[in-house]
Scaffold this active site. Structure first.
Site, PDB file in Angstrom:
ATOM      1  N   GLU A  16       0.816  -1.124   0.116  1.00 14.64           N
ATOM      2  CA  GLU A  16       0.083   0.180   0.100  1.00 14.64           C
ATOM      3  C   GLU A  16       1.076   1.230  -0.026  1.00 14.64           C
ATOM      4  O   GLU A  16       1.592   1.444   0.692  1.00 14.64           O
ATOM      5  CB  GLU A  16      -0.937  -0.129   1.074  1.00 14.64           C
ATOM      6  CG  GLU A  16      -1.502   0.989   1.439  1.00 14.64           C
ATOM      7  CD  GLU A  16      -2.144   1.258   2.744  1.00 14.64           C
ATOM      8  OE1 GLU A  16      -2.610   0.197   3.603  1.00 14.64           O
ATOM      9  OE2 GLU A  16      -2.697   2.241   3.629  1.00 14.64           O
ATOM     10  N   ARG A  20      -0.400  10.421   1.339  1.00 12.90           N
ATOM     11  CA  ARG A  20      -0.038  11.511   2.405  1.00 12.90           C
ATOM     12  C   ARG A  20       1.112  12.594   1.960  1.00 12.90           C
ATOM     13  O   ARG A  20       1.130  13.378   2.582  1.00 12.90           O
ATOM     14  CB  ARG A  20       0.449  10.941   3.814  1.00 12.90           C
ATOM     15  CG  ARG A  20      -0.613  10.241   4.483  1.00 12.90           C
ATOM     16  CD  ARG A  20      -0.020   9.843   6.074  1.00 12.90           C
ATOM     17  NE  ARG A  20      -0.136   8.444   5.821  1.00 12.90           N
ATOM     18  CZ  ARG A  20       0.698   7.799   6.697  1.00 12.90           C
ATOM     19  NH1 ARG A  20       1.407   8.663   7.525  1.00 12.90           N
ATOM     20  NH2 ARG A  20       0.753   6.680   6.650  1.00 12.90           N
ATOM     21  N   LYS A 104     -10.709  -2.849   7.392  1.00 17.99           N
ATOM     22  CA  LYS A 104      -9.458  -2.593   7.883  1.00 17.99           C
ATOM     23  C   LYS A 104      -9.822  -2.190   9.303  1.00 17.99           C
ATOM     24  O   LYS A 104     -10.420  -1.318   9.359  1.00 17.99           O
ATOM     25  CB  LYS A 104      -8.488  -1.468   6.974  1.00 17.99           C
ATOM     26  CG  LYS A 104      -7.310  -1.119   7.740  1.00 17.99           C
ATOM     27  CD  LYS A 104      -6.532   0.004   6.996  1.00 17.99           C
ATOM     28  CE  LYS A 104      -6.243   1.223   7.696  1.00 17.99           C
ATOM     29  NZ  LYS A 104      -5.493   2.130   7.101  1.00 17.99           N
TER      30      LYS A 104
END
Length: 159
Positions: A16, A20, A104
């Site tokens: 992943e 950000r 998640k």
């Protein structure tokens, strides 16, 4: 791409890359193009525009820090797997009602008893941890291996 190759060489072929930084889209594109054996996804996705950018770059799955209907619907529209962050029973149930089969466990500030409780309450539902210490506990509770199970889902064998 060095990290992606090293992970694959070590048997972990799912990663992943978080949104950000402004470099996320380019990083996903580079890994998707140069390391095709790596199943690369986008993380920290908080809006439909980021979903579009990630999929355009080659992301095979989307991870979100929370349950956003906008993100889920865009993922469904683009036919890409969505892993929303859920921590409460209500969030997990809402995700299920939106057609999400895997969530998640995030944020992990929830007490360990909560994690154990969620695993037993939603035993037919897949809840994945996001940090190593949580992963070890989750694996103990569920007997599942995250990256193998994720690879199986992304290869289309587990819907």
């Amino acid at each position: 791409t060095k990290l992606a190759r090293a992970l694959c060489k070590g048997g972990i072929c799912c990663m992943e890359i978080t949104f950000r930084t402004a470099a996320a889209k380019d990083a996903i594109k580079k890994v998707a193009e140069e390391v095709p054996e790596m199943l690369v996804g986008a993380g920290t996705v908080i809006g439909a525009g980021q979903v579009e950018d990630a999929v355009e770059a080659g992301a095979k799955f989307i991870v979100s820090p929370g349950l956003s209907e906008e993100v889920v619907k865009k993922c469904q529209e683009l036919d890409v797997i969505c892993l929303p962050g859920c921590v409460t029973a209500s969030e997990i149930m809402k995700a299920k009602s939106l057609g999400i089969g895997v969530v998640k466990f995030f944020p992990d500030k929830w007490r360990n008893q909560g994690n154990q409780s969620s695993c037993s309450t939603f035993w037919r539902y897949e809840i994945y941890p996001y940090r190593w210490n949580q992963y070890r506990e989750y694996r103990y509770l569920s007997g599942k291996s995250f990256h193998r199970s994720m690879r199986w889902k992304l290869d289309g064998k587990g819907k």
